[in-house]
Structures are given as C-alpha cells and as structure tokens.
Scaffold this active site. Structure first.
Site, short mmCIF file in Angstrom:
data_model
loop_
_atom_site.label_atom_id
_atom_site.label_comp_id
_atom_site.label_asym_id
_atom_site.label_seq_id
_atom_site.Cartn_x
_atom_site.Cartn_y
_atom_site.Cartn_z
N LYS A 204 0.85 -1.18 0.00
CA LYS A 204 0.00 0.00 0.00
C LYS A 204 0.89 1.23 0.00
O LYS A 204 1.63 1.48 0.95
CB LYS A 204 -0.90 -0.01 1.23
CG LYS A 204 -1.84 1.17 1.28
CD LYS A 204 -2.81 1.08 2.44
CE LYS A 204 -3.74 2.26 2.46
NZ LYS A 204 -4.64 2.22 3.61
N ARG A 214 -10.53 9.91 1.41
CA ARG A 214 -10.37 10.54 2.74
C ARG A 214 -11.45 11.58 2.98
O ARG A 214 -11.90 11.77 4.11
CB ARG A 214 -8.97 11.12 2.88
CG ARG A 214 -7.94 10.00 2.98
CD ARG A 214 -6.54 10.53 3.15
NE ARG A 214 -5.58 9.44 2.95
CZ ARG A 214 -4.29 9.62 2.79
NH1 ARG A 214 -3.78 10.84 2.82
NH2 ARG A 214 -3.50 8.59 2.62
N LYS A 257 -2.02 -1.61 -4.01
CA LYS A 257 -2.88 -0.43 -4.00
C LYS A 257 -2.05 0.84 -4.04
O LYS A 257 -1.10 0.93 -3.28
CB LYS A 257 -3.71 -0.48 -2.72
CG LYS A 257 -4.57 0.72 -2.46
CD LYS A 257 -5.27 0.60 -1.15
CE LYS A 257 -5.96 1.91 -0.88
NZ LYS A 257 -6.31 2.08 0.48
C1 PBG Z 1 -7.72 3.14 5.28
C2 PBG Z 1 -7.90 3.07 3.82
C3 PBG Z 1 -7.67 4.05 2.85
C4 PBG Z 1 -8.10 3.53 1.65
C5 PBG Z 1 -8.52 2.23 1.89
N1 PBG Z 1 -8.37 1.96 3.24
C6 PBG Z 1 -7.19 5.44 3.00
C7 PBG Z 1 -5.82 5.76 3.37
O1 PBG Z 1 -4.97 4.90 3.56
O2 PBG Z 1 -5.59 6.95 3.54
C8 PBG Z 1 -8.11 4.24 0.33
C9 PBG Z 1 -9.12 3.78 -0.65
C10 PBG Z 1 -9.34 4.65 -1.82
O3 PBG Z 1 -8.67 5.69 -2.03
O4 PBG Z 1 -10.23 4.31 -2.61
N2 PBG Z 1 -6.44 3.10 5.75
#
Ligand code: PBG
Length: 335
Positions: A204, A214, A257
């Site tokens: 990630k 967010r 991701k």
């Molecule tokens: C939570 C999370 C996030 C996303 C998925 N789980 C946000 C982040 O890490 O700030 C992002 C998903 C998206 O942008 O579609 N940690």
C-alpha cells in the site's frame, strides 16, 4: 518493396477471430465493491468526491447489497464512518460499532453476499492516523509524533476479531503496521476462526490517489501524513519484501494499492509469488474517470472496461473497484 513476414493483422480481421485470440477477460466474479456505511436512518447521500458512490445508513445499505447481488457482484468491502471518533479509535473494535452492525445485518438479510471488512483505525481516530499516536500531547505543536507500531497491533487484531465475530467472511487490514498479519492470524486462530481468510493490503503506497476517499471517510490525518507507514511510491523492491513478510505471517490474498500507477508491481508480485493477487482501483483513479466523463471528454463505459481489463492483464485476480456495479451491468449487456 518490403512485405512483412508476420501479418499480425490477420487475427484482427473480425470480431469472431478477435474473440478467439483474446487473452484477458473481465468477469463479474472477480469484482469487489467498496461500500461506505454511516450511522443514522434512511441515508443514501452521494459522496461529492466520488460521484455515483454513497454514504449508506444500515437500512439503505441492505438495499444496495441486494442490488449488487442481483447483478452478480460476489463481494463487498465495508468501510465504516462513525459519528464519534477518539484518540484510540475505540469505534473500530466496538462490538456494536458501525461496521460490526453492518456485517451482522448483511449476513442476516443477504447471506449469499461475501462480506469483507477494511481493518484500520484511521476512520475511528480523532487524529486520522491508522495507528496509535505516541506522545500526542506535544505532537500538535511540534509536529513531532510517532505512529506506535507495536501498541497498534493489539487494537488492529482486536478490530479484525470483532469483524469476524460479527460474521465477516474475510478481513482486509489496511493499516500498514509491521506484523499485523501475524497478529491478526493468531488472534483469529485462538478464537476458533482459523477459516477466515486475510486479504492483506500488503503493498500500500502513500498515495495522493486516496484523496477522494479521505473526504468520503473523514480520515484525513489531522497532522503529518502517512509516509512513515505506507510505502514510498518510488520503491518496487521493497514491495516484494512486504509481500514475502505478509505471506510468511499468513496472508491469503495479497493486495496492491493503488492499481493503475502500480501495474508494474501487480505484475511483479503475480509473477514472483504466484499467489492470489488483488488490485485496488482507488478513489482518485475512479474520480478522474468520473470527472472527465461528466465533462463529456471521454466515453465512460469503454474507458472503464479498458482500465479494468488492464488491471487483469497485469496479473490481478481480483479487482476492488468503485466501478464494479456499472461494469457488471455493462458486461451483462454485452453477454
Ligand atoms: C484506510 C484506507 C484508505 C483507503 C482504503 N483503506 C485510505 C488511506 O490509507 O488513507 C483508500 C481507498 C481509496 O482511495 O479508494 N487506511
């Protein structure tokens, strides 16, 4: 005069031939649809930054899940947005929390739907970070703070356990603390939940593509950023170490991701490890397509199907995407 030796155009002459040599297919069975659940009643409110996506209260969520089931979507990924947040993200591991209630309700009303939960603290912490903050008192002034890895693990594992106990079919930790997969696996196993798979957000990246999410989840960090736990977008080698570590700790599905700017990583993970790989086509990627489509600058259907196909072609078995419902409809129309 030069005549080509190989006439690759031969197999492109008509749709029958093209279909015969086609290498990659989109299937609805490979889609996971993210859903945002909020507290309250009769709420179905479109998310400004994600046109076509909604905040659902529990009652409306069930209807949406029924619709998704009807068009063949096999799984949803739940994100909870609680009314109250605190420093330690209590809502995340509250047995009566918003996600836990959503899981229970979906499994009761639409039991065929696979329910996957995002396991993280960021939607539940007042500071918006994915773990606990060390020495918080001084942090706001000095901007010196640390997201406490080991102290967060226990809460992350507790969150995953509460989701699984509520009936979640799979848990998906997205916090990026080191050791979380092992912590979750042993916690689930100790509670007799050894059959619950873990889809790890293994790779990630700290990405600007999460911006629209967010906004939707109210999880923007109140200070600092996520770069001390999410990966640097410049790194590929390190991604493989993340994957190796998560597999060692017991991850069943490896997620990369975002998807589109990281298709090289998807490909590398698939070819190096040959394990089930999921790619998350994230909010920013979706929002860009939607914005251009709303302007009339692109053809939404063909662009979307092309994007999703590229993710599969790179090697992803599973695609988590806000386009899931539309794509499923388009695929049905074409079948
Ligand atoms: C939570 C999370 C996030 C996303 C998925 N789980 C946000 C982040 O890490 O700030 C992002 C998903 C998206 O942008 O579609 N940690």
């Amino acid at each position: 005069m030069y005549f080509p030796v190989s006439r690759l155009r031969r197999t492109r002459q008509n749709e029958k031939l093209r279909k015969m040599v086609r290498e990659t297919y989109l299937q609805v069975d490979k889609f996971i649809s993210p859903l945002f659940v909020v507290e309250g009643n009769k709420i179905k409110k479109e998310i400004t930054t994600l046109p076509g996506q909604y905040h659902f209260s529990l009652d409306m969520l069930v209807r949406e899940v029924e619709d998704l089931k009807k068009i063949g979507i096999p799984a949803v990924l739940l994100f909870g947005i609680p009314d109250k947040k605190d420093e330690i993200g209590s809502g995340a591991y509250d047995n009566k929390g918003i996600v836990q209630e959503a899981v229970r309700l979906i499994k009761k009303k639409v039991p065929e739907m696979m329910v996957i939960t995002d396991v993280c603290l960021c939607e539940y912490t007042s500071h918006g970070h994915c773990g606990l903050i060390k020495s918080q008192a001084t942090s706001h002034k000095s901007q010196v703070y640390e997201v406490d890895n080991d102290a967060s693990l226990e809460l992350i594992a507790k969150t995953a356990l509460s989701h699984a106990e509520a009936g979640a079919d799979m848990v998906a930790p997205s916090d990026m603390m080191d050791g979380r997969i092992g912590a979750i696996r042993s916690t689930l196993d100790d509670s007799g939940l050894s059959n619950i798979p873990i889809m790890s957000y293994s790779v990630k990246y700290a990405s600007a593509f999460y911006g629209p999410f967010r906004e939707a989840a109210g999880s923007t960090p109140q200070f600092g950023d996520r770069r001390s736990y999410q990966m640097d977008s410049s790194n590929a080698q390190e991604a493989l170490r993340e994957v190796m570590q998560d597999l060692d700790e017991g991850a069943d599905i490896i997620m990369v991701k975002p998807a589109l700017s990281y298709l090289d990583i998807v490909k590398k993970v698939k070819s190096d490890f040959d394990v089930p790989v999921a790619a998350y086509n994230v909010s920013g990627e979706y929002a860009m397509v939607k914005a251009a489509a709303m302007k009339g600058w692109i053809d939404e259907k063909s662009i979307t199907l092309e994007i999703l196909t590229s993710i599969r072609r790179a090697g992803a078995d599973i695609i988590i995407t806000y386009h899931a419902k539309d794509a499923a409809k388009w695929l049905k129309e074409e079948a």
